[in-house]
Design a protein around this motif. Structure first.
Motif, PDB file in Angstrom:
ATOM      1  N   PRO A 176       0.798  -1.239   0.000  1.00  0.00           N
ATOM      2  CA  PRO A 176       0.000   0.000   0.000  1.00  0.00           C
ATOM      3  C   PRO A 176       0.825   1.282   0.000  1.00  0.00           C
ATOM      4  N   ASP A 177       2.046   1.247   0.518  1.00  0.00           N
ATOM      5  CA  ASP A 177       2.852   2.476   0.518  1.00  0.00           C
ATOM      6  C   ASP A 177       3.619   2.647  -0.787  1.00  0.00           C
ATOM      7  N   GLY A 178       3.415   1.729  -1.748  1.00  0.00           N
ATOM      8  CA  GLY A 178       4.076   1.851  -3.043  1.00  0.00           C
ATOM      9  C   GLY A 178       5.335   1.004  -3.154  1.00  0.00           C
ATOM     10  N   SER A 179       5.751   0.367  -2.066  1.00  0.00           N
ATOM     11  CA  SER A 179       6.950  -0.480  -2.144  1.00  0.00           C
ATOM     12  C   SER A 179       6.619  -1.811  -2.830  1.00  0.00           C
ATOM     13  N   PHE A 180       7.656  -2.552  -3.160  1.00  0.00           N
ATOM     14  CA  PHE A 180       7.472  -3.730  -4.007  1.00  0.00           C
ATOM     15  C   PHE A 180       8.321  -4.893  -3.517  1.00  0.00           C
ATOM     16  N   ASN A 181       7.706  -6.061  -3.427  1.00  0.00           N
ATOM     17  CA  ASN A 181       8.441  -7.262  -3.079  1.00  0.00           C
ATOM     18  C   ASN A 181       7.666  -8.453  -3.637  1.00  0.00           C
ATOM     19  N   LEU A 182       8.136  -8.986  -4.740  1.00  0.00           N
ATOM     20  CA  LEU A 182       7.370  -9.989  -5.476  1.00  0.00           C
ATOM     21  C   LEU A 182       7.355 -11.344  -4.761  1.00  0.00           C
ATOM     22  N   PRO A 183       6.147 -11.859  -4.441  1.00  0.00           N
ATOM     23  CA  PRO A 183       6.080 -13.210  -3.886  1.00  0.00           C
ATOM     24  C   PRO A 183       6.535 -14.231  -4.923  1.00  0.00           C
ATOM     25  N   THR A 184       7.290 -15.208  -4.484  1.00  0.00           N
ATOM     26  CA  THR A 184       7.795 -16.199  -5.436  1.00  0.00           C
ATOM     27  C   THR A 184       7.347 -17.618  -5.101  1.00  0.00           C
ATOM     28  N   THR A 185       6.623 -17.776  -4.008  1.00  0.00           N
ATOM     29  CA  THR A 185       6.098 -19.106  -3.686  1.00  0.00           C
ATOM     30  C   THR A 185       4.578 -19.013  -3.549  1.00  0.00           C
ATOM     31  N   GLU A 186       3.936 -20.180  -3.619  1.00  0.00           N
ATOM     32  CA  GLU A 186       2.473 -20.191  -3.485  1.00  0.00           C
ATOM     33  C   GLU A 186       2.036 -19.609  -2.152  1.00  0.00           C
ATOM     34  N   ALA A 187       2.748 -19.978  -1.104  1.00  0.00           N
ATOM     35  CA  ALA A 187       2.361 -19.504   0.240  1.00  0.00           C
ATOM     36  C   ALA A 187       2.499 -17.991   0.328  1.00  0.00           C
ATOM     37  N   ASP A 188       3.595 -17.474  -0.222  1.00  0.00           N
ATOM     38  CA  ASP A 188       3.781 -16.013  -0.193  1.00  0.00           C
ATOM     39  C   ASP A 188       2.729 -15.309  -1.042  1.00  0.00           C
ATOM     40  N   ALA A 189       2.379 -15.934  -2.172  1.00  0.00           N
ATOM     41  CA  ALA A 189       1.360 -15.330  -3.052  1.00  0.00           C
ATOM     42  C   ALA A 189       0.038 -15.215  -2.298  1.00  0.00           C
ATOM     43  N   ARG A 190      -0.313 -16.287  -1.584  1.00  0.00           N
ATOM     44  CA  ARG A 190      -1.576 -16.259  -0.830  1.00  0.00           C
ATOM     45  C   ARG A 190      -1.525 -15.225   0.293  1.00  0.00           C
ATOM     46  N   ALA A 191      -0.391 -15.160   0.966  1.00  0.00           N
ATOM     47  CA  ALA A 191      -0.251 -14.189   2.053  1.00  0.00           C
ATOM     48  C   ALA A 191      -0.353 -12.769   1.511  1.00  0.00           C
ATOM     49  N   TRP A 192       0.253 -12.549   0.338  1.00  0.00           N
ATOM     50  CA  TRP A 192       0.188 -11.208  -0.270  1.00  0.00           C
ATOM     51  C   TRP A 192      -1.261 -10.842  -0.585  1.00  0.00           C
ATOM     52  N   VAL A 193      -2.027 -11.792  -1.148  1.00  0.00           N
ATOM     53  CA  VAL A 193      -3.429 -11.519  -1.497  1.00  0.00           C
ATOM     54  C   VAL A 193      -4.226 -11.170  -0.237  1.00  0.00           C
ATOM     55  N   ARG A 194      -3.975 -11.895   0.846  1.00  0.00           N
ATOM     56  CA  ARG A 194      -4.683 -11.579   2.100  1.00  0.00           C
ATOM     57  C   ARG A 194      -4.306 -10.179   2.592  1.00  0.00           C
ATOM     58  N   MET A 195      -3.041  -9.806   2.396  1.00  0.00           N
ATOM     59  CA  MET A 195      -2.602  -8.450   2.753  1.00  0.00           C
ATOM     60  C   MET A 195      -3.384  -7.413   1.925  1.00  0.00           C
ATOM     61  N   ALA A 196      -3.512  -7.686   0.614  1.00  0.00           N
ATOM     62  CA  ALA A 196      -4.208  -6.738  -0.271  1.00  0.00           C
ATOM     63  C   ALA A 196      -5.662  -6.561   0.164  1.00  0.00           C
ATOM     64  N   LYS A 197      -6.270  -7.666   0.551  1.00  0.00           N
ATOM     65  CA  LYS A 197      -7.665  -7.617   1.013  1.00  0.00           C
ATOM     66  C   LYS A 197      -7.772  -6.752   2.273  1.00  0.00           C
ATOM     67  N   LYS A 198      -6.862  -7.029   3.192  1.00  0.00           N
ATOM     68  CA  LYS A 198      -6.881  -6.302   4.459  1.00  0.00           C
ATOM     69  C   LYS A 198      -6.611  -4.807   4.250  1.00  0.00           C
ATOM     70  N   ALA A 199      -5.793  -4.514   3.263  1.00  0.00           N
ATOM     71  CA  ALA A 199      -5.438  -3.111   3.008  1.00  0.00           C
ATOM     72  C   ALA A 199      -6.578  -2.338   2.359  1.00  0.00           C
ATOM     73  N   GLY A 200      -7.610  -3.053   1.883  1.00  0.00           N
ATOM     74  CA  GLY A 200      -8.773  -2.360   1.343  1.00  0.00           C
ATOM     75  C   GLY A 200      -8.853  -2.303  -0.170  1.00  0.00           C
ATOM     76  N   ALA A 201      -8.008  -3.064  -0.853  1.00  0.00           N
ATOM     77  CA  ALA A 201      -8.076  -3.082  -2.322  1.00  0.00           C
ATOM     78  C   ALA A 201      -9.399  -3.700  -2.778  1.00  0.00           C
ATOM     79  N   ASP A 202      -9.920  -3.209  -3.908  1.00  0.00           N
ATOM     80  CA  ASP A 202     -11.125  -3.813  -4.487  1.00  0.00           C
ATOM     81  C   ASP A 202     -10.773  -5.038  -5.317  1.00  0.00           C
ATOM     82  N   GLY A 203      -9.526  -5.107  -5.734  1.00  0.00           N
ATOM     83  CA  GLY A 203      -9.112  -6.215  -6.569  1.00  0.00           C
ATOM     84  C   GLY A 203      -7.616  -6.163  -6.786  1.00  0.00           C
TER      85      GLY A 203
END
Ligand SMILES: [Zn+2]
Length: 535
Positions: A176-203
């Protein structure tokens, strides 16, 4: 984000349009408090208008539309126009309400731009939008920071700023602050998506990474109730193409990358000349113009199979033709008449002057062959999109990074018509289909009772020509021999608030004039020295 990290982000995920414009987003400006627009009114009646619902229903007139507060309360249709049985239940204006005499005017739903990157000067961008009847936008990447975008979204929802409604999607791997860190595993990808949801993204906008990571991210989005879109990065389309995304349940496929690759039948990868370098954009976009011609021919078995399966998965296409037009006609693109009054000179240069630094400014040595290739590319691509619509598929409209929001979305409607859409179908793409892909069609996207009054009012018939929607109007030879401009949106109504579209456009021009006066810069065609001063 520091320069190094930004550069890394560019190389790692690039292709898509966000990072290369990061510089443009530095010093982003907060829009001022709303000083425009009247209402919402206890009651607003649009009297004797012709309505174009956005649902493919044909036009009807004379109609009275009653708006109470932010929503459409009732629609009063005539019956048997012209016959002795003519009658209409005519609503009477309540005290304190406002009435607009709409005789000779057309009312259609507000437009929805499903792919618009907010850059750094939202007041300018939003006024261009509203001046062209755009009442909802989706920012596909929150490239200027999700936190900031969500603030704009809230302010717009409360009508504190002059802005369309905003859907905020977060680009996969960004924070959300504009920084970037690409998930490279399935678990990290899922954790990132949950972060996006929590941060208030619509998609979320995926750009295409390792297949397992994309699959996991899309699966998690479904679980979290997040919507999804994807821009298939061309470095990964051989491993994951548009059909893979469709099977994984993606909401919309942006642009066109990954579609021809899903329809290869005599190869598994596009032709690359031996000296091709993906990071050289002349190479990338030059060869890119030969992609559709390498795919299965229109209406062939493979072509049909891919299309029909994507239809089964209810995948939306968001072609954003408008941003690719410069590759089929570079001169047309760089000489649009509205640039003079409404474009900032620096932004013009970034978009239309070839550059090794700026994404999309690939015209390093743009040849007749490049343009011929792209014309053929458009032809084959348009057959696909038009037939997709004919078979029941959803197509939405987006302008991407094209210079001058608003103008570019109207151009997208024209390009859909060129692809074979009937004007009513193009309007549906620009309105109801956009609302559907964003999941807000219960509230907006058509002129229907109960929905928000998100509407365009204009004094020309958009079914006759979409050029009437351009802020600069359409050229017409009048009966007295005078050549004049007609049309342009008159009012844009967002949730019952009535904006004077031409005043908004005048505000945009004033901003551009002020910038030119301050910097001494003006629009100079690429490579020409004339007129250049104070650079
Ligand atoms: Zn984009």
């Amino acid at each position: 984000m520091n320069q190094m990290l930004k550069r890394f982000a560019c190389l790692a995920v690039a292709a898509a349009c966000v990072n290369a414009f990061a510089a443009e987003r530095e010093g982003k400006l907060d829009p001022p408090e709303r000083n425009e627009g009247g209402g919402p009114y206890t009651q607003l009646i649009l009297r004797n208008v012709t309505i174009i619902e956005g649902t493919l229903a044909p036009p009807i007139s004379p109609v009275d539309i009653v708006i109470e507060g932010s929503r459409i309360k009732s629609i009063h249709l005539p019956d048997a126009v012209g016959s002795s049985a003519y009658s209409k239940d005519v609503p009477v204006l309540k005290p304190g309400g406002r009435e607009i005499d709409g005789k000779g005017m057309y009312v259609m739903p507000g437009l929805i731009d499903t792919h618009q990157h907010i850059v750094r000067n939202p007041e300018y961008e939003f006024k261009l939008d509203l001046a062209h009847g755009i009442t909802t936008i989706r920012d596909p990447g929150s490239g200027a920071g999700l936190d900031w975008l969500l603030q704009l979204k809230q302010k717009s929802a409360k009508h504190l700023i002059t802005a369309p409604k905003i859907q905020a999607y977060l680009r996969f791997g960004f924070y959300p602050d504009g920084s970037f860190n690409l998930p490279t595993t399935e678990a990290d990808a899922r954790a990132w998506v949950r972060m996006a949801k929590k941060a208030g993204a619509d998609g979320v906008k995926d750009a295409g990474f390792a297949p397992d990571v994309i699959r996991a991210s899309m699966d998690e989005m479904k679980k979290q109730g997040l919507r999804s879109m994807i821009h298939h990065r061309q470095t990964m389309v051989a491993r994951w193409n548009a059909l893979d995304s469709s099977r994984a349940g993606v909401g919309s496929i942006e642009h066109w990358y990954g579609l021809p690759e899903a329809m290869f039948e005599n190869r598994t990868v596009q032709y690359f000349p031996p000296d091709f370098n993906y990071q050289n954009e002349q190479d990338r976009f030059g060869e890119g113009g030969n992609l559709w011609s390498q795919a299965a021919a229109p209406y062939s078995e493979r072509w049909n199979a891919v299309m029909n399966e994507m239809l089964e998965h209810d995948t939306t296409l968001s072609p954003t033709y408008t941003v690719y037009e410069k590759y089929r006609d570079y001169m047309r693109a760089r000489t649009q008449e509205w640039f003079e009054d409404y474009a900032f000179p620096d932004a013009y240069t970034r978009r239309y002057s070839p550059s090794k630094e700026v994404h999309g400014s690939a015209m390093h040595n743009w040849t007749t062959k490049n343009e011929s290739d792209w014309r053929e590319q458009f032809r084959i691509w348009m057959i696909f999109v038009n037939e997709y619509k004919n078979r029941g598929g959803r197509v939405s409209t987006g302008s991407d990074e094209a210079l001058l929001f608003g103008f570019s979305l109207i151009r997208e409607l024209e390009l859909l018509q060129e692809a074979g859409f009937m004007p009513l179908e193009a309007i549906r793409s620009g309105t109801l289909s956009g609302a559907e892909v964003l999941g807000i069609d219960h509230d907006t996207g058509s002129v229907e009772i109960g929905k928000y009054a998100d509407l365009i009012v204009l004094d020309q018939n958009p079914l006759e020509s979409f050029k009437f929607l351009y802020g600069t109007g359409a050229v017409k030879l009048m009966d007295d021999g005078e050549v004049e401009r007609i049309g342009g949106v008159k009012y844009t109504i967002k949730e019952g608030i009535v904006y004077d579209a031409k005043q908004l456009l005048a505000d945009v021009k004033a901003m551009v004039d002020a910038e030119k006066a301050k910097t001494g810069k003006k629009i100079v065609p690429p490579g020409m020295k004339r007129g250049a001063k104070a650079h």
